[in-house]
Design an enzyme around this catalytic site. Structure first.
Site, PDB file in Angstrom:
ATOM      1  N   ASP A   1       0.873  -1.169   0.000  1.00 17.00           N
ATOM      2  CA  ASP A   1       0.000   0.000   0.000  1.00 17.00           C
ATOM      3  C   ASP A   1       0.909   1.218   0.000  1.00 17.00           C
ATOM      4  O   ASP A   1       1.612   1.472   0.978  1.00 17.00           O
ATOM      5  CB  ASP A   1      -0.883  -0.034   1.256  1.00 17.00           C
ATOM      6  CG  ASP A   1      -1.767   1.201   1.387  1.00 17.00           C
ATOM      7  OD1 ASP A   1      -1.630   2.132   0.558  1.00 17.00           O
ATOM      8  OD2 ASP A   1      -2.583   1.237   2.322  1.00 17.00           O
TER       9      ASP A   1
ATOM     10  N   ASP B   1      -4.176  -1.673  -2.093  1.00 16.75           N
ATOM     11  CA  ASP B   1      -2.870  -2.295  -2.303  1.00 16.75           C
ATOM     12  C   ASP B   1      -2.556  -2.503  -3.782  1.00 16.75           C
ATOM     13  O   ASP B   1      -3.423  -2.934  -4.539  1.00 16.75           O
ATOM     14  CB  ASP B   1      -2.817  -3.668  -1.621  1.00 16.75           C
ATOM     15  CG  ASP B   1      -3.094  -3.563  -0.140  1.00 16.75           C
ATOM     16  OD1 ASP B   1      -2.396  -2.773   0.522  1.00 16.75           O
ATOM     17  OD2 ASP B   1      -4.021  -4.240   0.337  1.00 16.75           O
TER      18      ASP B   1
ATOM     19  N   TYR C   1       1.072  -0.252  15.144  1.00 14.01           N
ATOM     20  CA  TYR C   1       0.127  -0.473  14.059  1.00 14.01           C
ATOM     21  C   TYR C   1       0.412   0.512  12.926  1.00 14.01           C
ATOM     22  O   TYR C   1       0.385   1.714  13.116  1.00 14.01           O
ATOM     23  CB  TYR C   1      -1.312  -0.293  14.549  1.00 14.01           C
ATOM     24  CG  TYR C   1      -2.310  -0.510  13.439  1.00 14.01           C
ATOM     25  CD1 TYR C   1      -2.569  -1.790  12.963  1.00 14.01           C
ATOM     26  CD2 TYR C   1      -2.954   0.566  12.827  1.00 14.01           C
ATOM     27  CE1 TYR C   1      -3.450  -1.999  11.918  1.00 14.01           C
ATOM     28  CE2 TYR C   1      -3.843   0.356  11.784  1.00 14.01           C
ATOM     29  CZ  TYR C   1      -4.084  -0.915  11.336  1.00 14.01           C
ATOM     30  OH  TYR C   1      -4.953  -1.122  10.298  1.00 14.01           O
TER      31      TYR C   1
ATOM     32  N   LYS D   1      -2.935  -2.876   8.040  1.00 13.06           N
ATOM     33  CA  LYS D   1      -3.103  -4.321   8.138  1.00 13.06           C
ATOM     34  C   LYS D   1      -2.162  -5.001   7.149  1.00 13.06           C
ATOM     35  O   LYS D   1      -1.666  -4.378   6.221  1.00 13.06           O
ATOM     36  CB  LYS D   1      -4.568  -4.677   7.854  1.00 13.06           C
ATOM     37  CG  LYS D   1      -5.054  -5.919   8.583  1.00 13.06           C
ATOM     38  CD  LYS D   1      -4.951  -5.804  10.095  1.00 13.06           C
ATOM     39  CE  LYS D   1      -5.274  -7.110  10.789  1.00 13.06           C
ATOM     40  NZ  LYS D   1      -4.856  -7.099  12.201  1.00 13.06           N
ATOM     41  N   ASP D   2      -1.973  -6.309   7.362  1.00 14.34           N
ATOM     42  CA  ASP D   2      -0.931  -7.038   6.623  1.00 14.34           C
ATOM     43  C   ASP D   2      -1.547  -7.729   5.416  1.00 14.34           C
ATOM     44  O   ASP D   2      -1.416  -8.936   5.248  1.00 14.34           O
ATOM     45  CB  ASP D   2      -0.301  -8.074   7.541  1.00 14.34           C
ATOM     46  CG  ASP D   2      -0.172  -7.555   8.950  1.00 14.34           C
ATOM     47  OD1 ASP D   2       0.663  -6.673   9.150  1.00 14.34           O
ATOM     48  OD2 ASP D   2      -0.924  -8.012   9.825  1.00 14.34           O
TER      49      ASP D   2
ATOM     50  N   TYR E   1      -0.972  -2.990  19.598  1.00 12.26           N
ATOM     51  CA  TYR E   1      -0.166  -2.121  18.736  1.00 12.26           C
ATOM     52  C   TYR E   1      -0.920  -0.853  18.371  1.00 12.26           C
ATOM     53  O   TYR E   1      -0.505  -0.084  17.535  1.00 12.26           O
ATOM     54  CB  TYR E   1       0.250  -2.899  17.481  1.00 12.26           C
ATOM     55  CG  TYR E   1       1.016  -4.146  17.839  1.00 12.26           C
ATOM     56  CD1 TYR E   1       2.389  -4.087  18.054  1.00 12.26           C
ATOM     57  CD2 TYR E   1       0.362  -5.358  18.029  1.00 12.26           C
ATOM     58  CE1 TYR E   1       3.097  -5.209  18.422  1.00 12.26           C
ATOM     59  CE2 TYR E   1       1.057  -6.490  18.394  1.00 12.26           C
ATOM     60  CZ  TYR E   1       2.423  -6.412  18.595  1.00 12.26           C
ATOM     61  OH  TYR E   1       3.124  -7.535  18.973  1.00 12.26           O
TER      62      TYR E   1
HETATM   63 MG    MG Z   1      -4.479  -2.374   2.240  1.00 10.18          MG
END
Ligand code: MG
Length: 366
Positions: free
Chosen positions: A11, A52, A230, A233-234, A348
């Site tokens: 991203d 992404d 944080y 997200k992964d 996190y």
């Molecule tokens: Mg994303």
């Protein structure tokens, strides 16, 4: 000669919050890969799922090749300049290190790669998910590769009946790769015992035991383990070879009709159902719901066909409706109970500072 498929995604900025990258940003990454990858790659495909951008590359250099990884890293760095130039939100957010060092593992982008001897016909699926994490693939992979209730090929096709080897990673171990290999069907209960813990144990790869050949490669990076806080997200990517020694395409796709609850969505802190979406979909409701796209390809001597959108069929419209209903139902309970992730995952986020401050206000009643 072996073919390598490498998908590297990040991203690096998006329009209107976390919706999707701009056309200009996509074009700049695509152009960079085309120009700089000429001598390195056989083929490439640049796409987006949610916010992404994923770069799928075919080449002869094997996995973890530093030139291939550097090409993707440099494309994301160049794209970040475009994103900053347009004032996109979160420009460069997944590029967590300043300088490239060997390969992109541990630097922010997600990676899935596999090297194999091409079959005469070589179909594969490229999955990309947004607003969730690598554990989202645990259940679909378990069902597709280990459960005859989902995959009749495990009963009907002799090669599939020899089972599959699961390589599972403990992603909470940050000092190195901590993995275990387990065989389906013999180790079924052990595989299930690990895969139920989606935030700690994730499938890294799956291998055909009949052919000793790779079937699945999935990304395993947890950004908070790199950044210590944080940062997003992964959102995972995954490559799955299908047919012959492997499950059929439909057996790999079928589990996504469930719309299983996964970690992610708003601020990466909730449980929401995973929606199979069209290629190049953005996200919307509650910075979600978590989405997964699937581009189907054949590859021959490293050359890719055009992608076919595996979730475009009208069947999936009903699934999307069902997932929307599940998502709205879950959101009715806000922060309460199962709607929000357990504390270990919120460690996190900023809630820890609030709880720490509140802790000082507690007193022991005499
Ligand atoms: Mg994303």
């Amino acid at each position: 000669m072996k073919t390598t498929l490498s998908v590297i995604k990040a991203d690096i900025g998006s329009i209107g919050g976390h919706i999707c990258p701009s056309q200009q940003l996509l074009a700049s990454v695509r152009e960079f890969v085309l120009q700089r990858g000429k001598a390195l790659l056989i083929d490439s495909y640049v796409s987006h799922t949610g916010d992404d951008i994923a770069i799928l590359m075919t080449h002869r250099r094997g996995v973890k090749n530093s030139d291939v990884h550097k090409l993707a890293w440099d494309a994301f760095v160049a794209g970040t300049a475009t994103a900053k130039g347009q004032g996109l939100y979160g420009a460069g957010q997944d590029l967590l290190k300043d300088a490239f060092s060997g390969n992109v593992h541990g630097m922010g982008p997600a990676v899935a790669e596999m090297e194999f001897e091409e079959r005469p016909n070589e179909p594969f699926l490229f999955f990309a998910a947004d607003k969730t994490d690598p554990g989202a693939f645990n259940l679909p992979l378990y069902l597709a590769f280990a459960d005859p209730m989902n995959t009749p090929g495990l009963m009907l096709a002799p090669d599939l009946g020899k089972g599959f080897r699961f390589v599972i990673m403990d992603v909470s171990h940050t000092e190195g790769d901590r993995v275990i290999e387990l065989d389906a069907p013999e180790d079924l209960y052990s595989i299930a015992s690990l895969l139920r813990d989606t935030e700690r144990y994730v499938v890294e790869s799956i291998w055909s035991r009949a052919a000793n050949d790779i079937a699945v490669s999935a990304s395993t990076s947890r950004l908070h383990n790199i950044a210590g806080k944080y940062t997003g997200k992964d959102d995972p990517v995954m490559l799955v070879r299908v047919q012959k020694n492997f499950p059929a395409t439909g057996e790999v796709l079928a589990p996504y009709a469930m719309g299983a609850y996964v970690a992610g969505c708003m601020r990466g802190s909730h449980q929401m159902p995973l929606m199979p979406v069209l290629l190049a979909s953005g996200v919307s409701y509650f910075d979600g719901p978590p989405v997964v796209s699937c581009a189907a390809f054949c590859v021959h001597e490293g050359k890719l066909t055009e992608p076919v959108d595996a979730f475009a069929h009208p069947f999936w419209d009903t699934v999307r409706q069902h997932v929307s209903d599940k998502a709205i139902d879950m959101r009715r309970q806000g922060f309460f109970g199962a709607a929000m992730l357990p504390m270990a995952e919120l460690e996190y986020t900023g809630i820890m500072e609030r709880l720490k401050a509140l802790d000082a206000g507690f007193r022991l009643r005499s």
